[in-house]
Enzyme design. Sequence first.
Site, PDB file in Angstrom:
ATOM      1  CG  ASN A 161      -1.912  -1.122   1.167  1.00  0.00           C
ATOM      2  OD1 ASN A 161      -2.892  -1.054   0.432  1.00  0.00           O
ATOM      3  ND2 ASN A 161      -1.649  -2.202   1.918  1.00  0.00           N
ATOM      4  CD  GLU A 162       4.641   1.705  -2.726  1.00  0.00           C
ATOM      5  OE1 GLU A 162       4.968   2.413  -1.760  1.00  0.00           O
ATOM      6  OE2 GLU A 162       5.427   0.895  -3.261  1.00  0.00           O
TER       7      GLU A 162
END
Length: 638
Positions: A161-162
């Site tokens: 999850n950037e």
Amino acid sequence: MNPPKTEAQQRERISVQIVPHADAASAELARQIAALIRARSAEGRTTVLGLATGSTPVRLYRELIRLHRETGLSFQTVITFNLDEYYGLPRTHPESYWRFMHEQLFNHIDLPAENIHVPDGTVPRAGIYAWCRQYEEKIISAGGLDLQVLGIGRTGHIGFNEPGSSRDSRTRLVTLDRLTRGDAARDFLGEANVPRHAITMGIGTILDARQVVLLAWGASKAEVIARAVEGLPDESLPASLLQQHPNLSFLIDEAAAGQLVRRRQPWLVGPVEWSPKMVRRAIGWLARKLNKPVLKLVDEDYSEHGLADLLTEQGPAYGLNIRIFNELQQTITGWPGGKPHADDTRRPERNAPFPKRVLVLSPEPSADVIGMGGTLRRLVEQGHETTVVYLTSGNLAVPDEEAAMAAELVADLARDLNDSSSVLSAFVENVRQQLGASGSTAPESAYVRRIKSILRRNEARASLNSCGISSERIKFIDLGFYERGRYRQFHPDPRDLTSLTQVLREIQPHQVFSTGQQEDPSSLAAVCFELLRQSLAQTKREPWQADCRVWLHRGGSSVWDLADIDMAVPFSPPELARKIHAIYQHKSQRSQAIVATGFHESWQQAEQQNRALAKNYDQLGLAEYEALEAFERYDATA
Ligand code: F6R
């Protein structure tokens, strides 16, 4: 009711446990997991674990395997869900997370194969959405995650999850951040080979776990940890969104805790012991905060910025300022090997013996010149007997294209010289074949690794020759753990220690320069530092050690607190240019470094770091230099 928070914790929005070493922390978490599995299994219930890959949890998995083997911990009742997988990689790929989990954990415990869930990187695009929904449903029907283990990326990502991922995100296909791909470039032998996408559990999926534990090791994680723990929750830093979880803890080592207020400015969160180092840290911080030179700080500056206690104990400001100014001044020396015949009572290095036998231990070619290229040249110019020993060949860091080019060069040369020996052409043919096969990280790619080692050796020679070090003073000891291993999977053994100890005994140095103390323990530099630590401990009663000082530099991207610097070696503009030239000789590392270090080549990073340090000293009112290299003294007896 929860116990009241300590003063330090009031700044922290997440419960953080700092442990001296990753090993101790991993053992503690493994113990907790084992207790959870045993308790639930005694009640006839399953345990659902969310697992991560990467370097961080490797020690945890090793410990779980040990508990399985030595204490009979059974995983028969455990169900696992992995966080993520690169999209487009088959399970058999050396970097697939499926393979990683099997090699690091699943193959060594009694976890039933049907209880293992890892996102499938080969699902056709059109089916991804449905596949991801099913993954979520499987987690729910298993009873939900009892415990989720996390690492953290330098972008603050959890899972993949950037930045920008929403708090409510679920399992899905994502695009990887460039920094993340850069960090993975070494594993994949070049950024070009790193997949662009991944399937990851969402932040919402992670937050649904009943308990979450995030692990982090090494100074490279310190900044992102501080932001996640002390900042407001924000989607630009996904790990900060964990603050909303009711049963969450961060288990981190000292190096990863280094940027928390309780470590960096502990006087802001409670009473402190005013050790000389702490006083230096506080005054350096105050001067920078107020943008004033140390000698211009006044009593009010101290008392208005949380340092009244220091003022009462050691003030007034005038005397304190002078003391710290002098201490900082005395860290600066143009004589890193000591100045012969000079009074050395206040110098970082002793004046005798002169010349000294100096040993520079470099984890791989280029770490030496990046960290201390200027100092190296100075040591040689000042007449010290300086030997550089490369502990590993560094062949893993050479992109395949470089090896292919070198092989073709050999082939061309053989043709030009009408060389009829079959040895060279057989060698080239083997390299070509291996490069064409599954990937040169595989152990069967010995020919490719050999040509890559030769490349790095020659770059190292060119680099050191440009610093004035002759080829006889350069040694390559190619430690076996590296030749046998892969990134994140280095397992040194007693033979490696013996080889290093032999070097120390042969040279009997008066000074050793090295690096790696602050790094992630699975990194190459940290593995090498640990060998050095053990080797020094093993030889501590040998007479040469009584007369030996160990100096440590840090990686090009590290930030120094001036209080940790025991020796700072200044450079003029031409000297800095020569250092850059020396780094530049490591040609095979250039394109890699652009991505691996966040878009800066290693020479640019070193230049920035050395200039920034000089500016730091200057801003405190000390002499103004073009650049400085810094060293911390390591006490081998501590
Ligand atoms: C791995 C994962 C990632 C890593 C992170 C840190 O499954 O989801 O978030 O935890 O990139 O990686 P390492 O541990 O290699 O520093």
